[in-house]
Design an enzyme around this catalytic site. Structure first.
Site, PDB file in Angstrom:
ATOM      1  N   ALA A  10      37.032  22.661  35.445  1.00 44.06           N
ATOM      2  CA  ALA A  10      37.490  22.196  36.556  1.00 44.06           C
ATOM      3  C   ALA A  10      39.481  22.224  36.321  1.00 44.06           C
ATOM      4  O   ALA A  10      40.323  21.216  36.229  1.00 44.06           O
ATOM      5  CB  ALA A  10      37.286  20.310  36.062  1.00 44.06           C
ATOM      6  N   TYR A  43      37.688  31.975  25.660  1.00 39.87           N
ATOM      7  CA  TYR A  43      37.136  33.678  25.800  1.00 39.87           C
ATOM      8  C   TYR A  43      38.623  33.609  27.098  1.00 39.87           C
ATOM      9  O   TYR A  43      38.728  34.545  27.790  1.00 39.87           O
ATOM     10  CB  TYR A  43      35.794  33.142  26.314  1.00 39.87           C
ATOM     11  CG  TYR A  43      34.857  33.731  25.544  1.00 39.87           C
ATOM     12  CD1 TYR A  43      34.391  35.095  25.812  1.00 39.87           C
ATOM     13  CD2 TYR A  43      34.102  33.152  24.690  1.00 39.87           C
ATOM     14  CE1 TYR A  43      33.640  35.766  24.853  1.00 39.87           C
ATOM     15  CE2 TYR A  43      32.917  33.401  23.433  1.00 39.87           C
ATOM     16  CZ  TYR A  43      33.347  35.010  24.209  1.00 39.87           C
ATOM     17  OH  TYR A  43      32.083  35.468  22.917  1.00 39.87           O
ATOM     18  N   LYS A  44      38.807  32.262  26.988  1.00 40.08           N
ATOM     19  CA  LYS A  44      40.152  32.592  28.845  1.00 40.08           C
ATOM     20  C   LYS A  44      41.189  31.804  28.297  1.00 40.08           C
ATOM     21  O   LYS A  44      41.331  31.661  26.784  1.00 40.08           O
ATOM     22  CB  LYS A  44      39.604  31.466  29.544  1.00 40.08           C
ATOM     23  CG  LYS A  44      38.079  32.116  30.395  1.00 40.08           C
ATOM     24  CD  LYS A  44      37.789  31.226  31.565  1.00 40.08           C
ATOM     25  CE  LYS A  44      36.102  31.714  31.651  1.00 40.08           C
ATOM     26  NZ  LYS A  44      36.104  30.470  33.360  1.00 40.08           N
ATOM     27  N   HIS A  89      23.938  24.763  35.962  1.00 39.73           N
ATOM     28  CA  HIS A  89      24.852  26.465  35.790  1.00 39.73           C
ATOM     29  C   HIS A  89      24.728  27.071  37.420  1.00 39.73           C
ATOM     30  O   HIS A  89      23.585  27.171  38.255  1.00 39.73           O
ATOM     31  CB  HIS A  89      24.461  26.719  34.860  1.00 39.73           C
ATOM     32  CG  HIS A  89      25.889  27.577  34.390  1.00 39.73           C
ATOM     33  ND1 HIS A  89      26.658  28.570  35.357  1.00 39.73           N
ATOM     34  CD2 HIS A  89      26.935  27.378  33.775  1.00 39.73           C
ATOM     35  CE1 HIS A  89      27.349  29.020  34.593  1.00 39.73           C
ATOM     36  NE2 HIS A  89      27.912  28.417  33.358  1.00 39.73           N
ATOM     37  N   ASP A  91      24.526  30.725  39.084  1.00 34.02           N
ATOM     38  CA  ASP A  91      23.648  31.541  39.127  1.00 34.02           C
ATOM     39  C   ASP A  91      24.565  33.167  38.601  1.00 34.02           C
ATOM     40  O   ASP A  91      24.363  34.081  37.952  1.00 34.02           O
ATOM     41  CB  ASP A  91      22.158  31.882  39.887  1.00 34.02           C
ATOM     42  CG  ASP A  91      23.270  32.555  40.989  1.00 34.02           C
ATOM     43  OD1 ASP A  91      24.101  32.631  41.420  1.00 34.02           O
ATOM     44  OD2 ASP A  91      22.301  33.140  42.462  1.00 34.02           O
ATOM     45  N   ASP A  92      26.078  33.286  38.560  1.00 33.29           N
ATOM     46  CA  ASP A  92      26.687  34.240  38.218  1.00 33.29           C
ATOM     47  C   ASP A  92      26.679  34.351  36.526  1.00 33.29           C
ATOM     48  O   ASP A  92      27.472  34.694  36.270  1.00 33.29           O
ATOM     49  CB  ASP A  92      28.144  33.633  38.381  1.00 33.29           C
ATOM     50  CG  ASP A  92      28.658  32.423  38.238  1.00 33.29           C
ATOM     51  OD1 ASP A  92      28.214  31.595  38.340  1.00 33.29           O
ATOM     52  OD2 ASP A  92      30.623  32.713  37.944  1.00 33.29           O
ATOM     53  N   GLY A 124      32.291  34.686  47.024  1.00 33.50           N
ATOM     54  CA  GLY A 124      33.823  35.430  46.914  1.00 33.50           C
ATOM     55  C   GLY A 124      34.603  34.239  46.121  1.00 33.50           C
ATOM     56  O   GLY A 124      35.937  33.643  46.306  1.00 33.50           O
ATOM     57  N   ASP A 204      71.958  45.383  15.559  1.00 38.43           N
ATOM     58  CA  ASP A 204      71.196  44.203  15.379  1.00 38.43           C
ATOM     59  C   ASP A 204      72.209  42.803  14.525  1.00 38.43           C
ATOM     60  O   ASP A 204      72.016  42.471  13.319  1.00 38.43           O
ATOM     61  CB  ASP A 204      69.891  44.374  14.873  1.00 38.43           C
ATOM     62  CG  ASP A 204      69.286  42.744  14.666  1.00 38.43           C
ATOM     63  OD1 ASP A 204      69.808  41.462  15.541  1.00 38.43           O
ATOM     64  OD2 ASP A 204      67.883  42.193  13.922  1.00 38.43           O
TER      65      ASP A 204
HETATM   66  C1  SPV Z   1      63.647  40.602  15.348  1.00 37.30           C
HETATM   67  O1  SPV Z   1      62.715  40.795  15.532  1.00 37.30           O
HETATM   68  O2  SPV Z   1      65.387  40.687  15.295  1.00 37.30           O
HETATM   69  C2  SPV Z   1      63.932  39.967  13.763  1.00 37.30           C
HETATM   70  C3  SPV Z   1      62.534  40.057  12.936  1.00 37.30           C
HETATM   71  O3  SPV Z   1      65.167  38.782  14.006  1.00 37.30           O
HETATM   72  S1  SPV Z   1      63.181  41.318  11.801  1.00 37.30           S
HETATM   73  O4  SPV Z   1      63.569  42.274  12.429  1.00 37.30           O
HETATM   74  O5  SPV Z   1      62.243  41.605  10.715  1.00 37.30           O
HETATM   75  O6  SPV Z   1      64.196  40.410  11.179  1.00 37.30           O
HETATM   76 MG    MG Z   2      66.160  38.960  15.037  1.00 38.19          MG
END
Ligand code: SPV
Ligand code: MG
Length: 432
Positions: A10, A43-44, A89, A91-92, A124, A204
């Site tokens: 629903a 499932y969904k 239900h 029938d699909d 449909g 990073d």
């Molecule tokens: C990143 O995906 O940037 C993270 C996780 O900080 S890790 O690289 O494992 O530090």
């Molecule tokens: Mg990170």
């Protein structure tokens, strides 16, 4: 009056459902078994409306006498509980993923001489087709933001995959695999500082600011609907973090994870322990508190990430910090390690779960990836993040193709490494 059972999601009330309910009401009193979020999640995709909202809608339908929760994907537990004379239900369900349920329902109803009525489904229109097209209609920032908490409540494990572009986001959005225990899919996306910076050819080290990262994240926001967890690095100073929280919330991001490091942040999987400096506990708690105060919705999550094990500390130290972070308002805890055995993570999880049974626990099993999701869940994990795999797999694929073309002085040999042109055109909805 006979009891007529109708199981339903629903989320979208369409003429096909109304037809079934009308047919049911002609045969007796309709008992609507409304599937809960967790019953559906096996499932969904999660429905757009919450259980309470769907219940409110169904209760107002004149053909329905009563609404009860159906807590399982299978009809059997509710049928045994209410022993209706009739179940009705569309029938699909004779084919596809419901065929198995149909067989079970016939067997169970026969136990008390009940009747299974199958109504020709309205051509449909059916819920699955409708919810698929909803995917292309989209979502709103508000719905997307709130979905993560609903998933944590509904599923034993929330499976998150890194995405760093619209295309990688589409794979995370659409990939599905039917397995023994249901349909497996990714529940959301990880916006990783490592892959965001690497894809720009940068280290990073918090060198890519949030405005730039969000511009790229917009690509993902534009073509997907699943929730996003943002890697907030250290969160910067508290004064900066409050702006980050507001910006993320405004864009419909569900959660930010900040790590308890200070100084020049280096990627956790890189360098030696001494290069990773931990922030003082009080300082980090203050940052969590400032973020919590700044957020506008109650659903946005601030998850505290512990770097103690990365910096050479003990599990006991990490636990003490985690307790302090929860007290400071953290909505979840992520424990990180690059130890291959996974022993330290397991020990942490087991102890943490004794203290806090309900606080979401996030794991990033990049190095200890010999463990399956089921094993990690048995330790107490709620969210598993595959943090960099889309980027790491795309690079060797591109490299191989580029090298082969260079080697052969033409692209013919590279064809088998590449997706056919027809497929790439069909991949993106709207390509004519
Ligand atoms: C990143 O995906 O940037 C993270 C996780 O900080 S890790 O690289 O494992 O530090
Ligand atoms: Mg990170």
């Amino acid at each position: 009056m006979k009891t007529v059972y109708v199981g339903m999601t629903a989320d979208i009330i369409h003429p096909g459902i109304i037809n079934i309910l009308r047919e049911g009401s002609l045969r007796g009193e309709v008992l609507a078994g409304l599937l809960t979020d967790s019953a559906i999640a096996r499932y969904k995709r999660l429905p757009y409306l919450s259980y309470e909202q769907r219940k409110e809608v169904v209760e107002t339908i004149k053909y329905v006498s009563k609404v009860v929760p159906q807590e399982d994907w299978s009809y059997v537990p509710n049928l045994r509980k209410y022993r209706p004379e009739i179940i009705i239900h569309g029938d699909d369900w004779k084919t596809g993923i419901l065929a198995r349920e149909r067989e079970e329902v016939h067997k169970v109803m026969a136990e008390w001489g009940g009747e299974v009525v199958e109504i020709p489904y309205t051509k449909g229109i059916n819920s699955t087709a409708l919810s698929e097209s909803l995917g292309s209609i989209g979502t709103t920032p508000d719905i997307r933001l709130k979905t993560l908490r609903r998933l944590i409540d509904a599923k034993p494990i929330v499976r998150i995959m890194e995405a760093h572009s619209g295309l990688s986001g589409l794979i995370v959005e659409n990939l599905e695999l039917l397995k023994e225990d249901g349909i497996h899919r990714y529940d959301g996306m990880w916006s990783s500082s490592l892959t965001d910076s690497t894809s720009k050819g940068k280290p990073d080290i918090e060198a890519v600011d949030i405005t730039t990262r969000l511009q790229d994240l917009t690509q993902i926001l534009e073509c997907t609907t699943k929730p996003i967890i943002y890697d907030g690095d250290t969160g910067g100073l508290s004064e900066h973090f409050v702006f980050t929280v507001r910006t993320l919330e405004r864009n419909g991001i569900s959660a930010v994870i900040i790590e308890d490091k200070m100084g020049l942040k280096k990627n956790s999987l890189f360098g030696t322990e001494v290069e990773q400096q931990l922030a003082p506990v009080e300082e980090f708690c203050e940052k969590i508190g400032a973020g919590k105060k700044a957020q506008v919705t109650k659903e946005f999550m601030i998850i505290a990430r512990l770097e103690s094990l990365i910096a050479g500390g003990t599990v006991e130290e990490a636990l003490l910090r985690s307790f302090a972070y929860v007290k400071a308002g953290a909505d979840g805890i992520m424990i990180h390690s690059k130890e291959k055995s996974g022993e330290d993570i397991k020990k942490f999880c087991m102890h943490f779960r004794k203290e806090y049974s309900a606080i979401p626990l996030v794991l990033v099993p990049t190095t200890y990836n010999q463990f399956t999701e089921t094993e990690l869940v048995s330790w107490g994990a709620n969210i598993i993040i595959y943090a960099n795999h889309m980027l790491r797999s795309s690079y060797p694929a591109m490299y191989k193709t580029a090298r082969l073309i260079l080697d052969k002085s033409r692209s013919l040999e590279a064809d088998e490494l590449c997706m056919p042109i027809k497929e790439i055109l069909e991949l993106i909805p709207g390509t004519k």
